[in-house]
Design a protein around this motif. Sequence first.
Motif, short mmCIF file in Angstrom:
data_model
loop_
_atom_site.label_atom_id
_atom_site.label_comp_id
_atom_site.label_asym_id
_atom_site.label_seq_id
_atom_site.Cartn_x
_atom_site.Cartn_y
_atom_site.Cartn_z
N SER A 1 0.83 -1.20 0.00
CA SER A 1 0.00 0.00 0.00
C SER A 1 0.87 1.26 0.00
CB SER A 1 -0.96 0.01 1.20
OG SER A 1 -0.24 0.05 2.42
N ASN A 2 2.11 1.16 0.51
CA ASN A 2 3.02 2.32 0.47
C ASN A 2 3.36 2.68 -0.97
OD1 ASN A 2 3.23 2.53 3.29
ND2 ASN A 2 4.86 1.03 3.38
N PHE A 3 3.63 1.67 -1.78
CA PHE A 3 3.92 1.90 -3.20
C PHE A 3 2.70 2.49 -3.91
CE2 PHE A 3 3.88 0.41 -7.63
CZ PHE A 3 5.11 0.88 -8.08
N ILE A 4 1.54 1.96 -3.57
CA ILE A 4 0.30 2.45 -4.18
C ILE A 4 0.08 3.92 -3.82
CG2 ILE A 4 -2.23 2.20 -4.13
CD1 ILE A 4 -1.73 -0.84 -3.79
N TYR A 5 0.32 4.26 -2.55
CA TYR A 5 0.13 5.65 -2.12
C TYR A 5 1.08 6.60 -2.86
CZ TYR A 5 -0.40 9.76 0.80
OH TYR A 5 -0.64 11.04 1.23
N GLN A 6 2.32 6.19 -3.02
CA GLN A 6 3.30 7.04 -3.68
C GLN A 6 2.99 7.25 -5.16
OE1 GLN A 6 6.98 5.08 -2.73
NE2 GLN A 6 7.01 5.85 -0.62
N ASN A 7 2.15 6.38 -5.71
CA ASN A 7 1.78 6.48 -7.12
C ASN A 7 0.27 6.63 -7.29
OD1 ASN A 7 4.46 5.76 -8.69
ND2 ASN A 7 4.33 4.31 -6.99
N LYS A 8 -0.37 7.22 -6.28
CA LYS A 8 -1.83 7.22 -6.25
C LYS A 8 -2.48 8.05 -7.34
CE LYS A 8 -2.63 10.92 -2.86
NZ LYS A 8 -3.39 11.26 -1.64
N ASN A 9 -1.70 8.90 -8.02
CA ASN A 9 -2.28 9.70 -9.11
C ASN A 9 -2.08 9.06 -10.48
OD1 ASN A 9 -3.21 11.80 -7.38
ND2 ASN A 9 -1.13 12.63 -7.28
N HIS A 10 -1.39 7.93 -10.52
CA HIS A 10 -1.23 7.21 -11.78
C HIS A 10 -2.58 6.63 -12.18
CE1 HIS A 10 0.04 4.17 -14.68
NE2 HIS A 10 1.25 4.71 -14.69
N PRO A 11 -3.00 6.78 -13.43
CA PRO A 11 -4.33 6.29 -13.85
C PRO A 11 -4.60 4.83 -13.49
CG PRO A 11 -3.36 7.62 -15.58
CD PRO A 11 -2.30 7.46 -14.53
#
Length: 281
Positions: A196-206
């Motif tokens: 989820s940390n990786f997801i958060y850091q890229n949360k604006n990626h489509p």
Amino acid sequence: MIVVADSGSSKTDWRIIDKNEIQQISSIGLNPDFVNESQVKDVVEDAFKSINVNEVKQLFFYGSGSSSKSRKSVVNNGLEKVFLNAKIEIEHDLLGAARAACGRNRGLAAILGTGSNCCLFDGENIIKSYRSGGYIIGDEGGGVDFGKRIIKAFIEDKMPIDLRDKFDFRYKLNVDDILKKIYKEDFPNRFLASFSNFIYQNKNHPFIVELISSSFRSFFENQVLRFTIQKGTPMNAVGSIAYFYHDYFRAIAEEYSIPVGNIIEKPIAALTLYHQSLNLD
């Protein structure tokens, strides 16, 4: 002396209330699906090594996995070996979430942390809830579900190349490594939720936007919409996923015409105030 604990699958937050003074400590999560009573005893003894546990008179423990008599007994038996003079109450973490997020008000209450769950709360107790299938077949909208979705995309080569390059650079994992950690090693739920940390850091990626939105839609469709509620009943939530992705969570709730009330990262502070207020009543 009173102790209040909020225990998820990954971490336990403890508060020690001694008159007007409050101390805080932490330990690993004490979910009875993953620890036995001997491990509970060892973890708690280590966490409380600087506290005189004989002075603890009441202990309120809200725990992930503490949803049945047999599971509660695992935690209770371990705690009894440490807190010899305390009256111990073991409750499911869902009740803790409801009391923290709703206070003494009626509403829906959700946990969105490593796992997920939801209930209808009357201001004091849970009046309706459903059993959770856990991280393998449930936990929609939680960190484990986020992790499963990103790992599935990685394994099945469905992750966009720019995102995959970032993933490879950060984790340096191959498919065999991942499958070993999921199926052979301890605490696969924590491993999955760690992404989820990786997801958060890229949360604006489509791609990630759709992953998050899809996970939250699954949460509402599989957990929230089962409840018969009056129009305008607020959804309150606790947990890191609800807190850090609150904008996505509110947007999906709006799709289902469900207003969002309080969103709290960690319920322990509100639970401490809740039990302090009970002692003042």
